[in-house]
Design a protein around this motif. Structure first.
Motif, PDB file in Angstrom:
ATOM      1  N   LYS A 354       0.841  -1.203   0.000  1.00 15.18           N
ATOM      2  CA  LYS A 354       0.000   0.000   0.000  1.00 15.18           C
ATOM      3  C   LYS A 354       0.875   1.252   0.000  1.00 15.18           C
ATOM      4  CE  LYS A 354      -2.508   1.313   3.766  1.00 15.18           C
ATOM      5  NZ  LYS A 354      -2.325   2.706   4.123  1.00 15.18           N
ATOM      6  N   HIS A 355       1.904   1.213   0.853  1.00 18.25           N
ATOM      7  CA  HIS A 355       2.795   2.367   0.981  1.00 18.25           C
ATOM      8  C   HIS A 355       3.420   2.738  -0.365  1.00 18.25           C
ATOM      9  CE1 HIS A 355       5.757   5.027   2.854  1.00 18.25           C
ATOM     10  NE2 HIS A 355       6.655   4.458   2.060  1.00 18.25           N
ATOM     11  N   GLU A 362      -5.338   5.955  -5.641  1.00 20.40           N
ATOM     12  CA  GLU A 362      -5.994   6.496  -4.453  1.00 20.40           C
ATOM     13  C   GLU A 362      -6.466   5.369  -3.523  1.00 20.40           C
ATOM     14  OE1 GLU A 362      -9.990   8.900  -3.135  1.00 20.40           O
ATOM     15  OE2 GLU A 362      -9.754   8.255  -5.223  1.00 20.40           O
ATOM     16  N   VAL A 363      -6.143   5.489  -2.241  1.00 20.55           N
ATOM     17  CA  VAL A 363      -6.655   4.539  -1.239  1.00 20.55           C
ATOM     18  C   VAL A 363      -7.637   5.310  -0.374  1.00 20.55           C
ATOM     19  CG1 VAL A 363      -6.059   3.036   0.710  1.00 20.55           C
ATOM     20  CG2 VAL A 363      -4.532   3.168  -1.270  1.00 20.55           C
ATOM     21  N   MET A 370      -5.059  -3.815   7.503  1.00 13.04           N
ATOM     22  CA  MET A 370      -4.758  -5.163   7.992  1.00 13.04           C
ATOM     23  C   MET A 370      -4.181  -5.976   6.826  1.00 13.04           C
ATOM     24  SD  MET A 370      -5.382  -5.603  11.330  1.00 13.04           S
ATOM     25  CE  MET A 370      -4.355  -4.200  11.526  1.00 13.04           C
ATOM     26  N   HIS A 371      -4.823  -7.109   6.497  1.00 15.90           N
ATOM     27  CA  HIS A 371      -4.263  -8.015   5.487  1.00 15.90           C
ATOM     28  C   HIS A 371      -4.451  -7.543   4.076  1.00 15.90           C
ATOM     29  CE1 HIS A 371      -8.444  -8.543   5.693  1.00 15.90           C
ATOM     30  NE2 HIS A 371      -8.492  -9.467   4.783  1.00 15.90           N
ATOM     31  N   GLU A 372      -5.336  -6.556   3.870  1.00 18.48           N
ATOM     32  CA  GLU A 372      -5.639  -6.125   2.509  1.00 18.48           C
ATOM     33  C   GLU A 372      -5.958  -4.636   2.509  1.00 18.48           C
ATOM     34  OE1 GLU A 372      -8.921  -8.625   1.409  1.00 18.48           O
ATOM     35  OE2 GLU A 372     -10.351  -7.571   2.660  1.00 18.48           O
ATOM     36  N   PHE A 373      -5.900  -4.057   1.319  1.00 24.67           N
ATOM     37  CA  PHE A 373      -6.291  -2.658   1.167  1.00 24.67           C
ATOM     38  C   PHE A 373      -7.013  -2.508  -0.152  1.00 24.67           C
ATOM     39  CE2 PHE A 373      -2.111  -3.204  -0.634  1.00 24.67           C
ATOM     40  CZ  PHE A 373      -2.082  -2.421  -1.776  1.00 24.67           C
ATOM     41  N   VAL A 374      -7.823  -1.456  -0.244  1.00 20.11           N
ATOM     42  CA  VAL A 374      -8.625  -1.250  -1.444  1.00 20.11           C
ATOM     43  C   VAL A 374      -8.207   0.049  -2.115  1.00 20.11           C
ATOM     44  CG1 VAL A 374     -10.951  -1.005  -2.367  1.00 20.11           C
ATOM     45  CG2 VAL A 374     -10.544  -2.500  -0.399  1.00 20.11           C
TER      46      VAL A 374
END
Lengths: 477, 439
Positions: A354-355, A362-363, A370-374
């Motif tokens: 994510k970083h 865009e997040v 946690m374990h995932e990001f969108v």
């Protein structure tokens, strides 16, 4: 690629069983099959090649990175498969005498103990075949529980708008009315909105935490208390258990029932779509509503028991036993140290990716995930016309599986990324490079992204045509 | 050093990654988790090496008895599984993939499902099959949900169905408020006179098993005619092995065919995972639950396969869904396809015929022993019920001592089964042991 039926030639045959060694008996005319049975007639060498060719056109975790959000595509250990193939497990008839199946029953009782500890639950049933089936089973238990208390008004299930699609579908199968609650700015449950919808008609809440945008809802104990205070029950959708196992337990968060996706969190193979395994755990006060065939250890050994107010059975026999053997193998191998280690690294990997992407993609729900990001491709689409689908199709060109697309529905043009703990930093770095390159391409040469994938066995398919004129079986001439 | 538990990150890599994130420890990743909820240590055993885990699981497996001679069916059948079946189904590409959402890199999985759907259509005589459901019992639950509607909310279920299937149907119906009524049996078969009176206008469908739980052949054609006269849907649960040889569900007049696919190359596995199959006629296609794969073309005109008719599924319908099924039994379906391919039409029909012939030989030999009589008269496939002159449990315990899994104890006797796996020698030994015990 040829279909197996197109490789068939009349008269080819593989001898597998000996000739009949008892007298022949005629099958009565009234029961004889009339139509010819068209099955492939192919030699073993060619069958072997056919399936090898099919295998080459499949992408598994073993073939490359597979960050399919919400599906926890971690490595599937081979020792698990070997243990499940032991004749003492694989060749057991389900209706053997109790004294001949004690080892199998111990697989159930031992798994109950381990998974009960990991989830903070008192009892478990292993009958549900998959996560959605576990949801269904749990909601039947909700219904039975309220009915046993003569509390007949409770016909509503509260589901956040970010929930997995199976949650409302399962509630619908049990005849509950679904009440959606909106998410707040942080992607979590809006407490005021929740308070506004609970009441005497609340049967319960279905929630996953961390939720589908990958955020741990820090108000969790307040949420479950609101439901309990209103007389409802709390259901934990265990699809997202991986990042918190060994760190925090649904049972301590205030949940009454939890389902597990054994094929996600506990490393069993996804098999191209199944078999899964969806046991549910419950608190002691719900034990008597569990499905039939509940194994209990006694002085004489393990026995099947029937809970006094059982909802019945949700399938034949006792569940996906061989899948559970794999999970037990995995849990024992990881142990109390390895379980949290897996969770920590799943979270670390997701945050690392994510970083390195959030400056371009865009997040919408930021902070530590946690374990995932969108990620949302909305702005990119506005600028360039390149959609989440286009980005996903471009990723295919790099022998990687794309993230989950267009889910959750609260994020427009969503891509949901779940790397899992079993991916190395090198793999993550490579994926980051690919995702960044695609971003660049979107702005510099969008037509290339629209046309992707260019180097896969087939190109983009006509899905509309497939649904309009369904051709779903081979026609023999 | 890491623990060596499938996590590739080294400690220094972890530190480096944490530094990138501006964090100092792994615990910092859990800032949102309330401190008082955190687990300090799980109360489960400490980590073990692969060798230790192997020993433990092998010990558990060794506590079970694997019978060399199996005369028990009742929903789980002992058939021969060719080597090629296990080898191919164990390929990592098939094992470690998931639902084929991305058609471009999933043609292998999609095509294998298309081939499975075709084979199930061939076995049942139907136009359309889905990619599979959990098992035969849950397929029955799904089929009931498929036929009911607002006006017709009742389904008649034969009491000669497998008891676990009846149980599952009732559980599904408890959720959906569908009314289930059992059709009584007479002499081990559906009481057709009783069926006539039960067929009212509220009846959406009738579910019958062929061959039934006792192994008997129902008058499935005549029953189907009655059902259709009442404008209800006819659901037939079939044994796929028997279906290779006997009339197809379609030939009996069924609208929906379902069944347990375990006999098609899946080990008995202590009850699962198995394979539920569902097939239907063209007019019912859009009410068929579960995943379906269709043939189409890619942009260059190449033949391609893709998940289709997804508008039926919970992803779109959510609150209105009649089925929530998401995963299926893809690997089991693949196993069944490979099995049917290796056996071919001749091999499958031969295995089915041998099961039939051997069950009849067994019945003949058994009923020559005093006190062993067929409980129900009439045609059967590869299972049948006999009386037992001594307490049934006593007999099966004695058989177990000889490595034989005898018939299943029912209230009124024993339910026997034979397949191509039972040699004449085995059957003669069974008879000899029984004679010894009963004399």
């Amino acid at each position: 690629m040829e279909l197996i039926f197109e490789r068939s030639k009349p008269g080819r045959y593989n001898q597998m069983i000996p000739d009949l060694d008892v007298p022949e008996v005629a099958i009565p005319e009234a029961f004889k099959r009339e139509s010819e049975l068209h099955l492939p007639e192919v030699s073993q060498p060619d069958i072997s090649r056919h399936y090898t060719e099919l295998a080459k056109q499949a992408h598994g975790v073993n073939d490359g990175f597979y960050p399919l959000g919400s599906c926890t595509m971690k490595y599937n250990p081979k020792i698990n498969d070997e243990m499940a193939a032991l004749p003492g497990f694989a060749n057991l008839h389900p209706l053997q005498p109790l004294d001949t199946i004690q080892g199998a029953l111990e697989v159930f009782t031992e798994s109950e103990k381990l998974l009960g500890e990991i989830t903070g639950m008192d009892h478990m049933t292993f009958q549900p075949a998959a996560g959605a089936h576990g949801e269904f089973t749990a909601l039947l238990m909700f219904k039975a529980y309220h009915e046993s208390r003569k509390d007949s008004k409770r016909h509503k299930i509260i589901v956040p708008d970010s929930a997995h699609g199976t949650n409302p579908a399962s509630a619908s199968m049990v005849g509950f009315e679904i009440v959606n609650v909106p998410s707040d700015e942080a992607g979590c449950v809006d407490l005021e909105a929740l308070k506004a919808v609970v009441g005497e008609d609340t049967a319960g809440l279905m929630l996953t935490n961390p939720n589908t945008v990958g955020i741990f809802d820090k108000n969790i104990t307040e949420i479950t208390k609101i439901i309990h205070d209103a007389g409802g029950l709390n259901y934990y959708d265990g699809a997202n258990l991986n990042p918190i196992m060994g760190v925090v337990r649904p049972g301590d968060m205030g949940f009454d029932i939890v389902h597990l996706n054994i094929h996600k969190t506990f490393s069993t193979p996804h098999g191209g779509g199944g078999p899964g395994c969806g046991p549910i755990g419950c608190k002691a006060f719900l034990k008597e509503f569990l499905p039939k065939f509940y194994p209990v250890a006694t002085e004489k050994g393990v026995e099947f028991t029937t809970p006094s107010q059982t909802i019945g059975s949700v399938k034949g026999f006792y569940g996906h036993f061989l899948v559970l053997v794999r999970a037990l193998t995995y849990i024992l191998y990881l142990g109390k140290e390895g379980i949290p280690e897996a969770a920590h690294n799943a979270v670390l990997n997701a945050n690392y990716m994510k970083h390195h992407l959030e400056d371009l993609y865009e997040v919408p729900y930021g902070g530590i995930c946690m374990h995932e990001f969108v990620m949302s491709v909305e702005k990119i689409k506005k600028d360039t016309g390149v959609s989440a689908l286009d980005v996903a199709k471009s990723i295919l060109e790099h022998e990687m599986h794309p993230p989950t697309m267009y889910f959750p529905m609260i994020v427009p043009e969503a891509l949901m990324v779940e790397p899992t703990e079993t991916e190395s930093k090198e793999t993550l770095d490579e994926a980051i490079k690919v995702y960044r390159q695609i971003y660049e391409d979107a702005y510099k040469q969008p037509e290339k992204v629209h046309a992707a994938p260019a180097n896969t066995p087939i190109r983009r398919v006509d899905e509309v045509g497939a649904a309009r004129n369904p051709k779903i079986r081979y026609e023999f001439s | 050093m890491g623990l060596g538990k499938y996590v590739p990150a080294t400690s220094s890599e972890q530190q480096e990654m944490l530094k990138t994130l501006g964090l100092s420890s792994l615990d910092d990743l859990y800032v949102d988790v309330p401190q008082d909820l955190k687990v300090t240590e799980l109360n489960i055993p400490a980590k073990q090496s692969e060798l230790e885990v192997r020993r433990h699981l092998t010990e558990l497996a060794d506590k079970n008895t694997v019978f060399s001679s199996v005369f028990r069916g009742a929903g789980a059948y002992n058939h021969y599984i060719p080597s090629l079946v296990k080898q191919i189904a164990g390929k990592e590409e098939f094992m470690t993939a998931y639902t084929p959402y991305q058609a471009e890199i999933s043609q292998g999985i999609l095509q294998s499902i298309f081939e499975f759907q075709t084979m199930i259509c061939e076995l049942t005589g139907m136009d359309a099959a889905n990619a599979s459901v959990y098992d035969g019992a849950s397929a029955a639950g799904e089929a009931v949900n498929m036929v009911v509607g607002r006006k017709k909310n009742k389904v008649l279920v034969a009491s000669t169905l497998h008891p676990m299937t009846i149980e599952t149907i009732k559980t599904y119906a408890y959720g959906s408020d569908v009314e289930i009524e059992l059709i009584p049996e007479v002499n081990g078969r559906i009481d057709q006179a009783a069926l006539t009176t039960l067929l009212t206008k509220e009846v959406a469908g009738v579910l019958v098993q062929q061959p039934n739980y006792y192994g008997l052949m129902e008058e499935a054609t005549e029953i189907g005619e009655q059902v259709h006269q009442n404008k209800s849907q006819y659901i037939l649960s079939v044994n796929p092995m028997a279906a290779a040889l006997t009339k197809t569900a379609r030939e009996y007049g069924a609208d929906i065919a379902i069944g347990e696919g375990q006999p098609l190359g899946l080990p008995m596995s202590f009850g699962g995972p198995y394979l539920g199959f569902m097939a239907t006629t063209e007019k019912n296609l859009r009410s068929l639950p579960g995943r379906i794969v269709g043939e189409t073309e890619d942009v260059e005109g190449n033949r391609a396969y893709v998940l289709t008719l997804q508008a039926r599924e919970q992803h779109i319908r959510r609150e209105k869904a009649k089925s929530n099924i998401c995963s299926n039994q893809a690997l089991c379906a693949l196993t069944a396809s490979i099995y049917m391919t290796v056996m071919g039409p001749k091999g499958l029909q031969d295995a089915a015929y041998q099961s039939y012939a051997k069950a009849h030989y067994l019945a003949e030999q058994l009923t020559e022993i005093p006190g062993f009589d067929r409980v129900y008269p009439g045609e059967f496939f590869h299972e049948f019920v006999t009386t037992c002159p001594v307490p049934a449990k006593e007999l099966t315990e004695q058989l177990a001592k000889h490595g034989i899994l005898g018939g299943l104890e029912l209230e009124n006797g024993l339910l026997w089964c034979a397949t191509e796996m039972n040699t004449k020698e085995q059957m003669d030994e069974l008879i000899a042991v029984i004679k010894e015990v009963c004399q």
